[in-house]
Design a protein around this motif. Structure first.
Motif, PDB file in Angstrom:
ATOM      1  N   LYS A  94       0.829  -1.204   0.000  1.00 26.33           N
ATOM      2  CA  LYS A  94       0.000   0.000   0.000  1.00 26.33           C
ATOM      3  C   LYS A  94       0.867   1.260   0.000  1.00 26.33           C
ATOM      4  O   LYS A  94       0.591   2.225  -0.714  1.00 26.33           O
ATOM      5  CB  LYS A  94      -0.923   0.010   1.223  1.00 26.33           C
ATOM      6  N   GLY A  95       1.944   1.235   0.784  1.00 29.68           N
ATOM      7  CA  GLY A  95       2.828   2.389   0.835  1.00 29.68           C
ATOM      8  C   GLY A  95       3.489   2.688  -0.496  1.00 29.68           C
ATOM      9  O   GLY A  95       3.608   3.844  -0.913  1.00 29.68           O
ATOM     10  N   LYS A 125       3.083   5.980  -2.989  1.00 30.90           N
ATOM     11  CA  LYS A 125       4.188   6.758  -3.545  1.00 30.90           C
ATOM     12  C   LYS A 125       4.028   6.947  -5.049  1.00 30.90           C
ATOM     13  O   LYS A 125       4.290   8.028  -5.593  1.00 30.90           O
ATOM     14  CB  LYS A 125       5.522   6.062  -3.246  1.00 30.90           C
ATOM     15  N   VAL A 126       3.589   5.890  -5.746  1.00 32.00           N
ATOM     16  CA  VAL A 126       3.331   6.014  -7.184  1.00 32.00           C
ATOM     17  C   VAL A 126       2.278   7.089  -7.429  1.00 32.00           C
ATOM     18  O   VAL A 126       2.409   7.933  -8.327  1.00 32.00           O
ATOM     19  CB  VAL A 126       2.877   4.667  -7.782  1.00 32.00           C
ATOM     20  N   THR A 165      -1.157  10.842   2.575  1.00 36.40           N
ATOM     21  CA  THR A 165      -0.070  10.084   3.208  1.00 36.40           C
ATOM     22  C   THR A 165      -0.529   8.735   3.760  1.00 36.40           C
ATOM     23  O   THR A 165       0.201   8.088   4.505  1.00 36.40           O
ATOM     24  CB  THR A 165       0.575  10.902   4.346  1.00 36.40           C
ATOM     25  N   SER A 166      -1.717   8.294   3.375  1.00 37.92           N
ATOM     26  CA  SER A 166      -2.213   6.997   3.823  1.00 37.92           C
ATOM     27  C   SER A 166      -1.247   5.887   3.420  1.00 37.92           C
ATOM     28  O   SER A 166      -0.875   5.763   2.252  1.00 37.92           O
ATOM     29  CB  SER A 166      -3.597   6.738   3.207  1.00 37.92           C
ATOM     30  N   LEU A 199       8.774   8.645   8.143  1.00 35.60           N
ATOM     31  CA  LEU A 199       9.803   9.349   7.385  1.00 35.60           C
ATOM     32  C   LEU A 199       9.232   9.882   6.073  1.00 35.60           C
ATOM     33  O   LEU A 199       9.452  11.037   5.698  1.00 35.60           O
ATOM     34  CB  LEU A 199      10.995   8.427   7.107  1.00 35.60           C
ATOM     35  N   MET A 200       8.477   9.039   5.361  1.00 34.81           N
ATOM     36  CA  MET A 200       7.899   9.460   4.089  1.00 34.81           C
ATOM     37  C   MET A 200       6.797  10.507   4.302  1.00 34.81           C
ATOM     38  O   MET A 200       6.621  11.412   3.483  1.00 34.81           O
ATOM     39  CB  MET A 200       7.344   8.254   3.332  1.00 34.81           C
ATOM     40  N   GLN A 201       6.065  10.400   5.412  1.00 32.40           N
ATOM     41  CA  GLN A 201       5.079  11.428   5.737  1.00 32.40           C
ATOM     42  C   GLN A 201       5.758  12.774   5.917  1.00 32.40           C
ATOM     43  O   GLN A 201       5.265  13.807   5.439  1.00 32.40           O
ATOM     44  CB  GLN A 201       4.323  11.045   7.021  1.00 32.40           C
TER      45      GLN A 201
END
Length: 296
Positions: A132-133, A137-138, A157-158, A163-165
Motif C-alpha cells: 500500500k505504501g 508513492k506512485v 499520506t495513507s 519518514l515518508m510522511q
C-alpha cells in the motif's frame, strides 16, 4: 484570488449522507485543510471537484471552469491523489507513470526522477505486487510529476511510514512557497497544522467551521495545568466547580471557555506554584466540534 470554489453544493444520499448546501473557496497559493471523519462528505466533495459526480444542486469551479462541464480539461492539468489508489494491476509503476506523462504531455522526466528519489521508490515492480505504501508513492509521483498549479489530495499520506510522511510535508511546503493551490483532506492533524493556511471542518455533509488554523485554535476552549503546593490543596482546588479533566498528585488540568476570570479568582485563593498552557492541537479542536470534548 479564488482558484477553487464550491457554491451551495448538494448531493443527498439519504440518512444524512452526502453534502448539503456546501460553500467555500480556496485562494491562489493557499493550502486548505479539509477535515472530517469517514462518512462526513469529504470524498464526495472532492469527487465533485474532480468532475466525477454531477451536482444535484449548486456547482464547483476550478480556475473559473465548471468542474462538471469542463471536467476533461480540468482533470488533464491538475494533480490528484484519490482516497483509494486503483491501478491497472498488469502495469508496472514505470508503465503507469509513462502513461500519465504521455496523457499530460510531459516533455521532461526530470521532475519525475526527483520525486522518485525523494520518496525512495523503484517503480519497476508490478503494481499488483506493490505494498500500500509503494502504491501511495506512485500516486504521489503521478500527482506532482507535471508541476500542476492546482492539487487535490485525499488522504495523501495513507500507508506511508513517518519518514515518508515528513518528506511529503516538506514537498507540500515547497509547493506552497511556489504559489500552488492545494486542497488537502487528511486525518493527520500534525500534517494539517504544519502545512495549511485555513481549515474547514465538515460534519454530516455540512460545514461546521472554517477559519485560519491559528484562529480556530485561539477560539476554542483552553487547557491549563495548575500545580499547587500539596495534594491536599489540589484536592480542595478540584472542588471549586471548575471543569477538571485530570488530577495527578499536585497538578490539576482545567478546561476554560469564556470563564477565565473565574479560574483566576479560584487560583487567588489557593497556593498555586505554577501554571502551564499546553499547545492545543487541531485534533482537540476537531474533537470539540464532534461532541467528543477535549482530548486529555
Amino acid at each position: 484570488m479564488s482558484v477553487c470554489a464550491i457554491h451551495n453544493l448538494t448531493r443527498n444520499y439519504g440518512k444524512e449522507r452526502g453534502v448539503f448546501n456546501l460553500s467555500f473557496s480556496i485562494n491562489r497559493g493557499e493550502v486548505f485543510g479539509f477535515l472530517g471523519p469517514n462518512g462526513a462528505g469529504k470524498t464526495t466533495t472532492i469527487r465533485h471537484l474532480m468532475g466525477f459526480l454531477k451536482p444535484e444542486e449548486g456547482y464547483c469551479t476550478i480556475g473559473g471552469k465548471d468542474c462538471w462541464k469542463d471536467r476533461a480539461v480540468i482533470q488533464k492539468s491538475l494533480g490528484y491523489i484519490p482516497g483509494e489508489m486503483v491501478f491497472f494491476d498488469d502495469m508496472t509503476g514505470t508503465d503507469f507513470l509513462t502513461f500519465m506523462a504521455k496523457y499530460r504531455k510531459v516533455k521532461s522526466d526530470r521532475r519525475t526522477k526527483e520525486l522518485l528519489d525523494r520518496f525512495e521508490l523503484d517503480p519497476r515492480s508490478k503494481l499488483k505486487k506493490m505494498s500500500k505504501g509503494m502504491k501511495q508513492k506512485v500516486g504521489i509521483v503521478a500527482a506532482f510529476m507535471h508541476d500542476p498549479e492546482v492539487l487535490i489530495l485525499d488522504e495523501p499520506t495513507s500507508g506511508l511510514d513517518p519518514l515518508m510522511q515528513s518528506r511529503f510535508v516538506e514537498l507540500i511546503l515547497e509547493e506552497k512557497a511556489k504559489g500552488k493551490t492545494i486542497l488537502m483532506s487528511s486525518h493527520m492533524f500534525e500534517e494539517v497544522e504544519r502545512t495549511c493556511t485555513r481549515v474547514a471542518i465538515i460534519k454530516k455533509g455540512r460545514l461546521v467551521a472554517m477559519d485560519a488554523v491559528e484562529t480556530l485554535k485561539a477560539a476554542q476552549a483552553k487547557k491549563f495545568v495548575i500545580t499547587l503546593e500539596s495534594e491536599e490543596a489540589t484536592a480542595a482546588f478540584a472542588q471549586e466547580g471548575l471543569r477538571i479533566i485530570d488530577i495527578s498528585q499536585n497538578r490539576v488540568t482545567v478546561i476554560v471557555q469564556n470563564n477565565i476570570k473565574e479560574l483566576i479568582a479560584v487560583m487567588n485563593r489557593f497556593p498555586v506554584t505554577n501554571i502551564a498552557t499546553p499547545n492545543q492541537s487541531l485534533e482537540e479542536i476537531f474533537m470539540q466540534y464532534y461532541g467528543g470534548g477535549i482530548v486529555g
